[in-house]
Design a protein around this motif. Structure first.
Motif, PDB file in Angstrom:
ATOM      1  N   LYS A 155       0.903  -1.323   0.147  1.00 14.90           N
ATOM      2  CA  LYS A 155       0.004   0.152   0.033  1.00 14.90           C
ATOM      3  C   LYS A 155       0.877   1.098  -0.029  1.00 14.90           C
ATOM      4  CE  LYS A 155      -3.848   2.381   0.006  1.00 14.90           C
ATOM      5  NZ  LYS A 155      -4.761   2.123  -1.113  1.00 14.90           N
ATOM      6  N   LEU A 156       0.445   2.147  -0.872  1.00 13.97           N
ATOM      7  CA  LEU A 156       1.348   3.407  -1.128  1.00 13.97           C
ATOM      8  C   LEU A 156       0.467   4.618  -0.547  1.00 13.97           C
ATOM      9  CD1 LEU A 156       2.920   3.144  -4.542  1.00 13.97           C
ATOM     10  CD2 LEU A 156       4.091   2.433  -2.540  1.00 13.97           C
ATOM     11  N   ILE A 157       1.055   5.219   0.608  1.00 13.42           N
ATOM     12  CA  ILE A 157       0.108   6.254   1.382  1.00 13.42           C
ATOM     13  C   ILE A 157       0.956   7.711   0.820  1.00 13.42           C
ATOM     14  CG2 ILE A 157      -0.599   7.099   3.369  1.00 13.42           C
ATOM     15  CD1 ILE A 157      -0.563   4.315   4.463  1.00 13.42           C
ATOM     16  N   ASN A 158       0.388   8.574   0.282  1.00 16.41           N
ATOM     17  CA  ASN A 158       0.783   9.958   0.054  1.00 16.41           C
ATOM     18  C   ASN A 158       0.436  10.907   1.433  1.00 16.41           C
ATOM     19  OD1 ASN A 158       1.695   9.613  -2.694  1.00 16.41           O
ATOM     20  ND2 ASN A 158      -0.355   9.268  -3.292  1.00 16.41           N
ATOM     21  N   ALA A 159       1.472  10.778   2.383  1.00 18.16           N
ATOM     22  CA  ALA A 159       1.217  11.057   3.456  1.00 18.16           C
ATOM     23  C   ALA A 159       1.517  13.022   3.539  1.00 18.16           C
ATOM     24  CB  ALA A 159       2.084  10.616   4.610  1.00 18.16           C
ATOM     25  N   HIS A 160       2.416  13.353   3.039  1.00 19.22           N
ATOM     26  CA  HIS A 160       2.437  14.844   3.098  1.00 19.22           C
ATOM     27  C   HIS A 160       3.144  15.266   1.710  1.00 19.22           C
ATOM     28  CE1 HIS A 160       2.535  14.661   7.549  1.00 19.22           C
ATOM     29  NE2 HIS A 160       2.875  13.474   7.480  1.00 19.22           N
ATOM     30  N   ASP A 161       3.165  16.752   1.401  1.00 20.63           N
ATOM     31  CA  ASP A 161       3.266  17.368   0.573  1.00 20.63           C
ATOM     32  C   ASP A 161       4.966  17.201   0.527  1.00 20.63           C
ATOM     33  OD1 ASP A 161       0.947  17.585  -0.727  1.00 20.63           O
ATOM     34  OD2 ASP A 161       0.442  19.532   0.465  1.00 20.63           O
ATOM     35  N   SER A 162       5.625  17.501   1.653  1.00 22.61           N
ATOM     36  CA  SER A 162       6.971  17.688   1.780  1.00 22.61           C
ATOM     37  C   SER A 162       7.591  16.329   2.060  1.00 22.61           C
ATOM     38  CB  SER A 162       7.164  18.595   3.125  1.00 22.61           C
ATOM     39  OG  SER A 162       6.789  19.886   2.763  1.00 22.61           O
ATOM     40  N   HIS A 163       8.798  16.226   2.242  1.00 22.11           N
ATOM     41  CA  HIS A 163       9.471  14.781   2.574  1.00 22.11           C
ATOM     42  C   HIS A 163       9.129  14.261   3.787  1.00 22.11           C
ATOM     43  CE1 HIS A 163      12.141  14.635  -1.111  1.00 22.11           C
ATOM     44  NE2 HIS A 163      12.151  16.028  -1.014  1.00 22.11           N
ATOM     45  N   ILE A 164       9.180  13.082   3.852  1.00 23.96           N
ATOM     46  CA  ILE A 164       8.948  12.448   5.278  1.00 23.96           C
ATOM     47  C   ILE A 164      10.069  12.668   6.103  1.00 23.96           C
ATOM     48  CG2 ILE A 164       8.644  10.274   6.484  1.00 23.96           C
ATOM     49  CD1 ILE A 164       6.121  11.118   4.864  1.00 23.96           C
ATOM     50  N   ALA A 165       9.694  12.861   7.170  1.00 20.46           N
ATOM     51  CA  ALA A 165      10.885  13.146   8.540  1.00 20.46           C
ATOM     52  C   ALA A 165      10.822  12.229   9.519  1.00 20.46           C
ATOM     53  CB  ALA A 165      10.784  14.655   8.941  1.00 20.46           C
ATOM     54  N   CYS A 166       9.772  11.598   9.822  1.00 20.12           N
ATOM     55  CA  CYS A 166       9.764  10.728  10.860  1.00 20.12           C
ATOM     56  C   CYS A 166       8.377   9.870  10.712  1.00 20.12           C
ATOM     57  CB  CYS A 166       9.811  11.277  12.279  1.00 20.12           C
ATOM     58  SG  CYS A 166      10.033  10.217  13.603  1.00 20.12           S
ATOM     59  N   PHE A 167       8.374   8.701  11.105  1.00 26.18           N
ATOM     60  CA  PHE A 167       7.141   7.781  11.122  1.00 26.18           C
ATOM     61  C   PHE A 167       7.319   6.502  12.154  1.00 26.18           C
ATOM     62  CE2 PHE A 167       9.057   6.279   7.138  1.00 26.18           C
ATOM     63  CZ  PHE A 167       9.336   5.051   7.451  1.00 26.18           C
ATOM     64  N   THR A 168       6.145   6.101  12.487  1.00 23.16           N
ATOM     65  CA  THR A 168       5.994   4.845  13.349  1.00 23.16           C
ATOM     66  C   THR A 168       4.763   4.200  13.030  1.00 23.16           C
ATOM     67  OG1 THR A 168       6.512   4.080  15.608  1.00 23.16           O
ATOM     68  CG2 THR A 168       5.052   5.889  15.350  1.00 23.16           C
ATOM     69  N   LEU A 169       4.961   2.895  13.589  1.00 26.00           N
ATOM     70  CA  LEU A 169       3.902   2.057  13.336  1.00 26.00           C
ATOM     71  C   LEU A 169       3.562   1.495  14.602  1.00 26.00           C
ATOM     72  CD1 LEU A 169       5.282  -0.502  10.611  1.00 26.00           C
ATOM     73  CD2 LEU A 169       3.243   0.930  10.214  1.00 26.00           C
ATOM     74  N   THR A 170       2.182   1.040  14.786  1.00 26.89           N
ATOM     75  CA  THR A 170       1.617   0.391  16.034  1.00 26.89           C
ATOM     76  C   THR A 170       2.347  -0.820  15.987  1.00 26.89           C
ATOM     77  OG1 THR A 170      -0.219  -0.160  14.849  1.00 26.89           O
ATOM     78  CG2 THR A 170      -0.462   1.682  16.265  1.00 26.89           C
ATOM     79  N   LEU A 171       2.469  -1.630  17.179  1.00 19.14           N
ATOM     80  CA  LEU A 171       3.114  -3.020  17.417  1.00 19.14           C
ATOM     81  C   LEU A 171       2.487  -3.971  16.294  1.00 19.14           C
ATOM     82  CD1 LEU A 171       3.551  -3.188  21.231  1.00 19.14           C
ATOM     83  CD2 LEU A 171       4.903  -2.671  19.700  1.00 19.14           C
ATOM     84  N   ASP A 172       1.347  -3.819  16.110  1.00 10.94           N
ATOM     85  CA  ASP A 172       0.557  -4.804  15.087  1.00 10.94           C
ATOM     86  C   ASP A 172       0.820  -4.306  13.693  1.00 10.94           C
ATOM     87  OD1 ASP A 172      -1.365  -2.757  14.902  1.00 10.94           O
ATOM     88  OD2 ASP A 172      -2.991  -4.058  16.025  1.00 10.94           O
ATOM     89  N   GLY A 173       1.230  -3.243  13.394  1.00  7.56           N
ATOM     90  CA  GLY A 173       1.469  -2.365  12.000  1.00  7.56           C
ATOM     91  C   GLY A 173       0.192  -1.972  11.237  1.00  7.56           C
TER      92      GLY A 173
END
Length: 413
Positions: free
Chosen positions: A208-226
């Motif tokens: 799955k591709l998620i277009n999260a922001h207009d700017s570059h990604i700086a940080c992200f995290t997942l829940t333990l189950d993803g």
């Protein structure tokens, strides 16, 4: 880009980390320990990183590495080397397996090689050699993930065989996350477009591709189950929460108005709270309106197929805030959303903690509404927040676990 993998013998199941007998033998294998080192000597802190459940953290230093327990706080393990320090020290929960990547000045372990070290056997059980520097390493019970600037390699933990190769946009920060639930196997990494996050659902054989922001990604995290993803861009003003199966944006919160570098994002185990640390010297706590199948999603998911069914069902997400917790404050003009600029309808942080010394740091959730913070100046903080009223958090504990010299090189994972 190619990689070279070597292993000395079959990898054995990991055991508990830091047994009494492991200490002396492992020191000999790494090189004779430097018994003269102490906290008053000139030691540089190169990196800090959490283990998978945030109960421990590893500190890479200019002369080796150290492992610390968070609750209660104590140093549980250390290795001092003559050959140099480590830029990456990745734990596998609390077991005896470590992934190590040397610092630039390490004469024995170069920054282009990943060493899989078994401290009970006091030996290297696997090596991965590359043509460029390793940016980060992530471990799960099934996989070893090595992140280079433009490519990610995924290996089987059992036999070190290459399973996947993933092309990414330039990724100098080594951004990558793995889920750690027994029923789901999810990886998040930068996509090939600016602001895009790629989600690999290995168990479902789905991307799955998620277009999260207009700017570059700086940080992200997942829940333990993803199943949930939290992201921030290089602007550092907004943090967004996504469903990783269908890519739906579920919530957006605002850290501030000015640009900021986001150092870390953490989700509480019950997916009720979000913690964001930035170069403003502040940890912000946000209340999440979305929880997967009640308070603890992990107890409800037994197979990947069930995870998909739950996430595709309209009732899978509880959008109500628990009566026992507070809500994020908003603007008094939020009732005019759609008329005034988006800023006026933003959700702001519920609780805050300010670091006395502004330096690079990472934050995560402890037990009973507490947040633990590790700073690159060698400081450890534990603070608590009021789950009903929020506001300024209270500092409960402070430990100077390492007295550093010069300016620390910034490396937090």
């Amino acid at each position: 880009m190619t990689s070279t993998v070597s292993t000395s013998r079959e990898i054995l199941p990991p055991g508990p980390f830091g047994s009494p007998n492991a200490g002396a033998s492992a020191s000999a294998s790494f090189g004779h320990p430097q018994t003269g080192f102490s906290d008053v000597d000139e030691i540089e802190l190169i990196s800090v990183s959490w283990n998978q459940d945030y109960g421990c953290f590893a500190a890479g230093t200019s002369c080796g590495f150290r492992i610390y327990n968070c609750e209660p706080f104590k140093e549980t393990f250390r290795r001092d080397l003559k050959s140099g320090g480590f830029r990456i020290v990745e734990m596998l929960f609390r077991c005896n397996i470590l992934a190590l990547v040397g610092a630039e000045d390490n004469s024995q372990y170069p920054p282009t090689k990943v060493i899989i070290w078994d401290d009970h056997q006091s030996r290297c059980i696997g090596e991965f050699a590359f043509r460029s520097d390793v940016r980060s390493v992530k471990l799960s019970r099934e996989r070893i993930v090595v992140v280079l600037e433009h490519k990610i390699y995924v290996y089987s933990f059992v036999d070190l065989k290459l399973l996947h190769q993933i092309e990414t946009l330039a990724n100098p920060r080594g951004l990558c996350c793995l889920s750690h639930h027994s029923s789901t196997s999810v990886l998040a990494c930068p996509g090939l477009q600016r602001g895009q996050v790629r989600i690999e659902h290995f168990g479902l054989n789905m991307i799955k591709l998620i277009n999260a922001h207009d700017s570059h990604i700086a940080c992200f995290t997942l829940t333990l189950d993803g199943l949930l993803l939290a992201t921030a861009s290089t602007r550092g003003t907004l943090i967004r929460i996504f469903n990783t199966v269908d890519g739906t944006r579920l919530q957006e919160v605002r850290r501030g108005v000015d640009r900021a570098e986001i150092y870390s994002i953490a989700l509480s185990p019950n997916v009720q709270w979000l913690a964001v640390a930035s170069d403003k010297g502040t940890v912000h706590i946000f209340s999440l309106r979305v929880r997967v199948v009640g308070e603890d999603s992990s107890s409800s998911l037994s197979t990947p197929s069930q995870s998909t069914e739950l996430l595709n069902h309209s009732s899978s997400f509880d959008t109500l805030i628990s009566p026992s917790t507070g809500a994020n404050p908003g603007s008094s003009l939020s009732f005019m959303r759609g008329v005034l600029p988006k800023y006026f309808s933003s959700e702001w942080s519920f609780a805050q903690f300010h670091i006395p010394e502004v330096t690079h740091f990472i934050a995560a959730f402890g037990s009973q509404n507490t947040v633990v913070i590790v700073s690159m100046d060698g400081s450890f903080y534990r603070c608590s927040f009021d789950p009903v009223h929020g506001g300024e958090m209270l500092q409960q504990e402070y430990v100077r676990f390492l007295k550093t010299v010069s300016r620390p090189r910034r490396s937090c994972n």
